[in-house]
Write a protein that holds these residues in place. Structure first.
Motif, short mmCIF file in Angstrom:
data_model
loop_
_atom_site.label_atom_id
_atom_site.label_comp_id
_atom_site.label_asym_id
_atom_site.label_seq_id
_atom_site.Cartn_x
_atom_site.Cartn_y
_atom_site.Cartn_z
N GLY A 12 0.78 -1.23 0.00
CA GLY A 12 0.00 0.00 0.00
C GLY A 12 0.80 1.27 0.00
O GLY A 12 1.85 1.38 0.63
N VAL A 13 0.29 2.24 -0.73
CA VAL A 13 0.87 3.57 -0.81
C VAL A 13 -0.26 4.58 -0.82
O VAL A 13 -1.26 4.39 -1.51
CB VAL A 13 1.72 3.73 -2.10
N ILE A 14 -0.13 5.65 -0.04
CA ILE A 14 -1.03 6.80 -0.13
C ILE A 14 -0.28 7.88 -0.90
O ILE A 14 0.83 8.26 -0.53
CB ILE A 14 -1.42 7.33 1.26
N ASP A 15 -0.89 8.36 -1.97
CA ASP A 15 -0.22 9.34 -2.83
C ASP A 15 -1.17 10.50 -3.10
O ASP A 15 -2.21 10.33 -3.73
CB ASP A 15 0.19 8.67 -4.15
N LEU A 16 -0.81 11.67 -2.60
CA LEU A 16 -1.58 12.89 -2.86
C LEU A 16 -0.89 13.69 -3.94
O LEU A 16 0.31 13.98 -3.85
CB LEU A 16 -1.70 13.74 -1.59
N ALA A 70 -6.28 12.02 -4.76
CA ALA A 70 -5.86 11.29 -3.57
C ALA A 70 -5.97 9.81 -3.91
O ALA A 70 -7.08 9.31 -4.13
CB ALA A 70 -6.74 11.64 -2.37
N LEU A 71 -4.85 9.12 -3.98
CA LEU A 71 -4.81 7.75 -4.48
C LEU A 71 -4.31 6.78 -3.42
O LEU A 71 -3.44 7.12 -2.61
CB LEU A 71 -3.91 7.66 -5.72
N VAL A 72 -4.85 5.58 -3.46
CA VAL A 72 -4.37 4.46 -2.65
C VAL A 72 -4.01 3.35 -3.61
O VAL A 72 -4.84 2.91 -4.41
CB VAL A 72 -5.43 3.98 -1.65
N ASN A 73 -2.76 2.92 -3.58
CA ASN A 73 -2.28 1.90 -4.52
C ASN A 73 -2.54 2.33 -5.96
O ASN A 73 -2.88 1.50 -6.82
CB ASN A 73 -2.93 0.55 -4.25
N GLY A 74 -2.43 3.63 -6.22
CA GLY A 74 -2.59 4.14 -7.57
C GLY A 74 -4.02 4.32 -8.02
O GLY A 74 -4.26 4.67 -9.18
N LYS A 75 -4.99 4.09 -7.11
CA LYS A 75 -6.41 4.18 -7.48
C LYS A 75 -7.16 5.10 -6.52
O LYS A 75 -6.77 5.26 -5.37
CB LYS A 75 -7.06 2.80 -7.45
N ARG A 76 -8.25 5.67 -7.00
CA ARG A 76 -9.14 6.41 -6.12
C ARG A 76 -9.91 5.41 -5.25
O ARG A 76 -10.28 4.32 -5.71
CB ARG A 76 -10.12 7.27 -6.93
N MET A 84 -12.27 -2.33 2.21
CA MET A 84 -11.79 -2.66 3.55
C MET A 84 -10.59 -3.60 3.52
O MET A 84 -9.85 -3.69 4.50
CB MET A 84 -12.91 -3.28 4.39
N HIS A 85 -10.38 -4.29 2.39
CA HIS A 85 -9.21 -5.17 2.26
C HIS A 85 -7.96 -4.40 1.87
O HIS A 85 -6.86 -4.95 1.92
CB HIS A 85 -9.50 -6.25 1.22
N GLU A 86 -8.12 -3.13 1.48
CA GLU A 86 -6.97 -2.32 1.10
C GLU A 86 -6.73 -1.15 2.05
O GLU A 86 -5.58 -0.75 2.27
CB GLU A 86 -7.14 -1.80 -0.33
N VAL A 87 -7.81 -0.58 2.60
CA VAL A 87 -7.70 0.60 3.46
C VAL A 87 -8.55 0.42 4.69
O VAL A 87 -9.74 0.08 4.59
CB VAL A 87 -8.14 1.88 2.72
N GLY A 88 -7.98 0.66 5.86
CA GLY A 88 -8.74 0.71 7.09
C GLY A 88 -8.57 2.08 7.72
O GLY A 88 -7.50 2.68 7.63
N GLY A 156 -10.43 -6.00 7.48
CA GLY A 156 -10.07 -6.54 6.18
C GLY A 156 -8.60 -6.84 6.01
O GLY A 156 -8.16 -7.14 4.89
N ASP A 157 -7.82 -6.76 7.09
CA ASP A 157 -6.37 -6.97 7.04
C ASP A 157 -5.72 -6.08 5.97
O ASP A 157 -4.95 -6.55 5.13
CB ASP A 157 -6.08 -8.44 6.75
N PRO A 158 -6.02 -4.77 6.00
CA PRO A 158 -5.56 -3.89 4.91
C PRO A 158 -4.09 -3.52 5.02
O PRO A 158 -3.50 -3.55 6.11
CB PRO A 158 -6.44 -2.65 5.10
N GLY A 159 -3.51 -3.15 3.89
CA GLY A 159 -2.13 -2.68 3.87
C GLY A 159 -1.98 -1.23 4.23
O GLY A 159 -0.90 -0.79 4.62
N VAL A 160 -3.08 -0.47 4.12
CA VAL A 160 -3.06 0.97 4.43
C VAL A 160 -4.01 1.24 5.59
O VAL A 160 -5.16 0.80 5.58
CB VAL A 160 -3.49 1.80 3.20
N LEU A 161 -3.52 1.98 6.59
CA LEU A 161 -4.33 2.30 7.77
C LEU A 161 -4.20 3.78 8.08
O LEU A 161 -3.10 4.34 8.07
CB LEU A 161 -3.88 1.47 8.97
#
Length: 252
Positions: A12-16, A70-76, A84-88, A156-161
Protein backbone atom coordinates in the motif's frame (compact mmCIF):
# COMPACT_ATOMS: atom_id res chain seq x y z
CA UNK A 1 12.79 15.68 2.31
CA UNK A 2 11.15 12.27 2.48
CA UNK A 3 8.59 11.38 -0.16
CA UNK A 4 8.58 11.61 -3.94
CA UNK A 5 6.51 9.90 -6.63
CA UNK A 6 4.42 6.92 -5.59
CA UNK A 7 5.89 3.54 -6.52
CA UNK A 8 3.42 0.62 -6.68
CA UNK A 9 4.08 -1.69 -3.75
CA UNK A 10 2.05 -4.68 -2.49
CA UNK A 11 1.43 -3.35 1.01
CA UNK A 12 0.00 0.00 0.00
CA UNK A 13 0.87 3.57 -0.81
CA UNK A 14 -1.03 6.80 -0.13
CA UNK A 15 -0.22 9.34 -2.83
CA UNK A 16 -1.58 12.89 -2.86
CA UNK A 17 -1.10 14.76 -6.12
CA UNK A 18 -1.78 18.52 -6.06
CA UNK A 19 -4.83 17.84 -3.89
CA UNK A 20 -7.11 20.86 -3.45
CA UNK A 21 -10.46 21.22 -1.70
CA UNK A 22 -12.63 24.33 -1.53
CA UNK A 23 -15.79 24.80 0.48
CA UNK A 24 -17.26 27.93 -1.02
CA UNK A 25 -14.67 30.64 -0.40
CA UNK A 26 -12.76 28.52 2.12
CA UNK A 27 -9.64 26.77 0.83
CA UNK A 28 -9.35 23.77 3.16
CA UNK A 29 -6.63 21.90 1.25
CA UNK A 30 -4.27 23.86 -0.99
CA UNK A 31 -2.31 22.05 -3.73
CA UNK A 32 -1.15 19.37 -1.28
CA UNK A 33 1.28 16.69 -2.51
CA UNK A 34 3.03 14.03 -0.45
CA UNK A 35 3.49 10.26 -0.41
CA UNK A 36 3.13 7.83 2.51
CA UNK A 37 5.07 4.59 2.08
CA UNK A 38 4.84 1.17 3.75
CA UNK A 39 6.79 0.10 6.79
CA UNK A 40 6.57 3.38 8.69
CA UNK A 41 4.29 5.25 11.05
CA UNK A 42 3.85 8.64 9.40
CA UNK A 43 2.67 11.35 11.78
CA UNK A 44 0.25 13.85 10.25
CA UNK A 45 0.50 17.13 12.16
CA UNK A 46 -0.90 20.62 11.93
CA UNK A 47 -2.84 23.24 13.91
CA UNK A 48 -6.63 23.16 14.16
CA UNK A 49 -8.03 24.13 10.79
CA UNK A 50 -4.90 22.98 8.94
CA UNK A 51 -6.80 20.54 6.71
CA UNK A 52 -5.74 17.21 8.22
CA UNK A 53 -9.20 15.70 8.67
CA UNK A 54 -10.33 17.04 5.30
CA UNK A 55 -7.32 15.43 3.65
CA UNK A 56 -8.13 12.08 5.25
CA UNK A 57 -11.75 12.36 4.12
CA UNK A 58 -10.57 13.04 0.57
CA UNK A 59 -8.36 9.94 0.61
CA UNK A 60 -11.35 7.86 1.77
CA UNK A 61 -13.73 9.26 -0.83
CA UNK A 62 -15.95 10.88 1.81
CA UNK A 63 -15.43 14.23 0.08
CA UNK A 64 -14.56 14.91 -3.56
CA UNK A 65 -11.49 17.03 -4.32
CA UNK A 66 -11.93 20.32 -6.14
CA UNK A 67 -8.82 19.36 -8.13
CA UNK A 68 -5.89 16.98 -7.89
CA UNK A 69 -6.03 13.39 -6.73
CA UNK A 70 -5.86 11.29 -3.57
CA UNK A 71 -4.81 7.75 -4.48
CA UNK A 72 -4.37 4.46 -2.65
CA UNK A 73 -2.28 1.90 -4.52
CA UNK A 74 -2.59 4.14 -7.57
CA UNK A 75 -6.41 4.18 -7.48
CA UNK A 76 -9.14 6.41 -6.12
CA UNK A 77 -10.86 4.90 -3.08
CA UNK A 78 -14.23 4.77 -4.88
CA UNK A 79 -12.78 2.44 -7.52
CA UNK A 80 -11.51 -0.17 -5.03
CA UNK A 81 -13.70 -3.30 -5.37
CA UNK A 82 -13.39 -4.35 -1.71
CA UNK A 83 -12.04 -1.25 0.01
CA UNK A 84 -11.79 -2.66 3.55
CA UNK A 85 -9.21 -5.17 2.26
CA UNK A 86 -6.97 -2.32 1.10
CA UNK A 87 -7.70 0.60 3.46
CA UNK A 88 -8.74 0.71 7.09
CA UNK A 89 -9.56 3.95 8.87
CA UNK A 90 -10.72 5.45 12.14
CA UNK A 91 -11.80 9.08 11.77
CA UNK A 92 -14.61 9.41 14.33
CA UNK A 93 -14.94 6.91 17.15
CA UNK A 94 -18.43 8.20 17.94
CA UNK A 95 -19.85 7.30 14.51
CA UNK A 96 -21.46 4.04 15.65
CA UNK A 97 -24.99 2.75 16.11
CA UNK A 98 -25.39 2.82 19.89
CA UNK A 99 -28.07 0.13 19.91
CA UNK A 100 -25.85 -2.53 18.38
CA UNK A 101 -23.48 -4.79 20.25
CA UNK A 102 -19.78 -4.46 19.55
CA UNK A 103 -19.87 -7.81 17.74
CA UNK A 104 -22.84 -6.87 15.56
CA UNK A 105 -21.35 -3.47 14.75
CA UNK A 106 -18.26 -5.16 13.33
CA UNK A 107 -20.26 -7.95 11.70
CA UNK A 108 -22.37 -5.46 9.74
CA UNK A 109 -19.19 -3.84 8.42
CA UNK A 110 -17.57 -7.20 7.71
CA UNK A 111 -20.47 -8.49 5.63
CA UNK A 112 -20.21 -5.54 3.23
CA UNK A 113 -16.74 -6.74 2.24
CA UNK A 114 -17.15 -10.50 2.36
CA UNK A 115 -15.47 -10.91 5.77
CA UNK A 116 -16.66 -13.73 8.04
CA UNK A 117 -17.65 -13.65 11.74
CA UNK A 118 -14.46 -15.44 12.75
CA UNK A 119 -12.44 -12.38 11.80
CA UNK A 120 -14.79 -10.21 13.88
CA UNK A 121 -14.09 -12.30 16.98
CA UNK A 122 -10.37 -12.24 16.25
CA UNK A 123 -10.28 -8.44 16.02
CA UNK A 124 -12.31 -7.97 19.19
CA UNK A 125 -9.77 -10.15 20.95
CA UNK A 126 -6.87 -8.19 19.47
CA UNK A 127 -8.16 -4.82 20.74
CA UNK A 128 -9.12 -6.15 24.18
CA UNK A 129 -12.92 -6.04 23.76
CA UNK A 130 -13.73 -9.76 23.60
CA UNK A 131 -15.23 -9.61 27.09
CA UNK A 132 -17.76 -6.93 26.08
CA UNK A 133 -18.51 -8.21 22.58
CA UNK A 134 -22.25 -8.55 23.31
CA UNK A 135 -22.65 -5.22 25.11
CA UNK A 136 -24.28 -2.25 23.38
CA UNK A 137 -21.88 0.28 21.94
CA UNK A 138 -23.98 3.11 23.34
CA UNK A 139 -22.72 2.27 26.82
CA UNK A 140 -19.05 2.29 25.84
CA UNK A 141 -16.59 4.91 27.04
CA UNK A 142 -14.75 6.97 24.41
CA UNK A 143 -11.66 4.83 24.94
CA UNK A 144 -13.64 1.63 24.30
CA UNK A 145 -15.13 3.16 21.16
CA UNK A 146 -11.62 4.02 19.99
CA UNK A 147 -10.61 0.38 20.41
CA UNK A 148 -13.72 -0.77 18.55
CA UNK A 149 -12.98 1.69 15.75
CA UNK A 150 -9.47 0.28 15.46
CA UNK A 151 -10.91 -3.23 15.30
CA UNK A 152 -13.13 -2.07 12.43
CA UNK A 153 -10.14 -0.60 10.61
CA UNK A 154 -8.28 -3.91 10.90
CA UNK A 155 -11.17 -6.15 9.79
CA UNK A 156 -10.07 -6.54 6.18
CA UNK A 157 -6.37 -6.97 7.04
CA UNK A 158 -5.56 -3.89 4.91
CA UNK A 159 -2.13 -2.68 3.87
CA UNK A 160 -3.06 0.97 4.43
CA UNK A 161 -4.33 2.30 7.77
CA UNK A 162 -5.38 5.85 8.69
CA UNK A 163 -6.13 7.03 12.22
CA UNK A 164 -7.33 10.47 13.31
CA UNK A 165 -6.55 11.17 17.00
CA UNK A 166 -6.86 7.49 18.08
CA UNK A 167 -5.57 8.07 21.63
CA UNK A 168 -8.44 10.41 22.59
CA UNK A 169 -10.17 9.09 25.69
CA UNK A 170 -7.56 6.45 26.46
CA UNK A 171 -5.81 6.07 29.82
CA UNK A 172 -1.98 5.77 29.94
CA UNK A 173 -2.12 2.00 29.45
CA UNK A 174 -4.37 2.50 26.42
CA UNK A 175 -2.06 5.15 24.98
CA UNK A 176 0.89 2.78 25.26
CA UNK A 177 -1.19 0.02 23.68
CA UNK A 178 -1.96 2.29 20.69
CA UNK A 179 1.73 3.17 20.37
CA UNK A 180 2.80 -0.46 20.38
CA UNK A 181 0.02 -1.40 17.95
CA UNK A 182 0.95 1.33 15.46
CA UNK A 183 4.59 0.33 15.49
CA UNK A 184 3.80 -3.38 15.17
CA UNK A 185 1.50 -2.73 12.20
CA UNK A 186 4.24 -0.71 10.50
CA UNK A 187 6.74 -3.48 11.23
CA UNK A 188 4.45 -5.85 9.33
CA UNK A 189 5.00 -3.65 6.27
CA UNK A 190 1.77 -1.68 6.42
CA UNK A 191 1.36 2.00 5.61
CA UNK A 192 0.26 3.98 8.69
CA UNK A 193 -0.93 7.60 8.59
CA UNK A 194 -1.53 8.85 12.13
CA UNK A 195 -2.94 12.26 13.06
CA UNK A 196 -2.46 13.51 16.62
CA UNK A 197 -1.94 16.69 18.62
CA UNK A 198 0.17 14.91 21.26
CA UNK A 199 3.73 15.76 20.27
CA UNK A 200 5.35 13.71 23.04
CA UNK A 201 3.44 10.62 21.94
CA UNK A 202 4.10 11.25 18.26
CA UNK A 203 7.83 11.49 19.00
CA UNK A 204 7.67 7.97 20.48
CA UNK A 205 5.46 6.49 17.76
CA UNK A 206 6.22 8.00 14.36
CA UNK A 207 9.21 7.55 12.07
CA UNK A 208 8.24 10.20 9.52
CA UNK A 209 6.35 13.45 9.90
CA UNK A 210 4.14 15.42 7.52
CA UNK A 211 3.22 18.91 8.78
CA UNK A 212 0.51 21.01 7.16
CA UNK A 213 -0.77 24.51 7.84
CA UNK A 214 -3.69 26.32 6.22
CA UNK A 215 -4.04 23.41 3.85
CA UNK A 216 -0.47 23.60 2.53
CA UNK A 217 2.52 21.32 3.06
CA UNK A 218 5.01 22.81 5.54
CA UNK A 219 7.40 19.92 6.11
CA UNK A 220 7.85 16.28 5.16
CA UNK A 221 10.81 14.79 7.01
CA UNK A 222 11.89 12.00 9.32
CA UNK A 223 11.62 12.49 13.08
CA UNK A 224 15.40 12.17 13.24
CA UNK A 225 15.89 14.98 10.71
CA UNK A 226 13.57 17.29 12.63
CA UNK A 227 15.07 16.52 16.03
CA UNK A 228 18.55 17.07 14.66
CA UNK A 229 17.62 20.66 13.75
CA UNK A 230 15.42 21.37 16.79
CA UNK A 231 15.64 20.37 20.49
CA UNK A 232 12.51 18.21 20.22
CA UNK A 233 9.68 17.32 17.87
CA UNK A 234 7.45 19.73 19.79
CA UNK A 235 9.95 22.55 19.25
CA UNK A 236 10.15 21.69 15.54
CA UNK A 237 6.37 21.65 15.23
CA UNK A 238 5.89 24.97 17.04
CA UNK A 239 8.61 26.69 15.01
CA UNK A 240 7.39 25.39 11.66
CA UNK A 241 3.69 26.13 12.27
CA UNK A 242 4.14 29.52 13.92
CA UNK A 243 2.84 31.34 10.85
CA UNK A 244 -0.05 28.95 10.25
CA UNK A 245 -2.13 29.32 13.40
CA UNK A 246 -5.77 30.21 12.90
CA UNK A 247 -7.27 30.80 16.31
CA UNK A 248 -10.96 30.15 16.36
CA UNK A 249 -10.82 27.60 13.52
CA UNK A 250 -13.25 24.77 14.14
CA UNK A 251 -11.85 22.01 11.96
CA UNK A 252 -8.60 20.13 11.63
Amino acid sequence: MWGGPAVPQPNGVIDLQHLTKRYGRTLAVDDLSFTVLPGHVTGFLGPNGAGKSTTMRLVLGLDAPSSGAALVNGKRYASLPRPMHEVGALLDAGAMHGGRSAFNHLLCLARTNGIGPGRVSEMLERVGLAGVAQKHVGGFSLGMKQRLGIAAALLGDPGVLMFDEPVNGLDPDGVRWIRDLMRSLAAEGRTILLSSHLMSEMALTADHIVIVGRGKLIAEETVQELTTRYPSLEDAYLALTAGSLEYGASGS
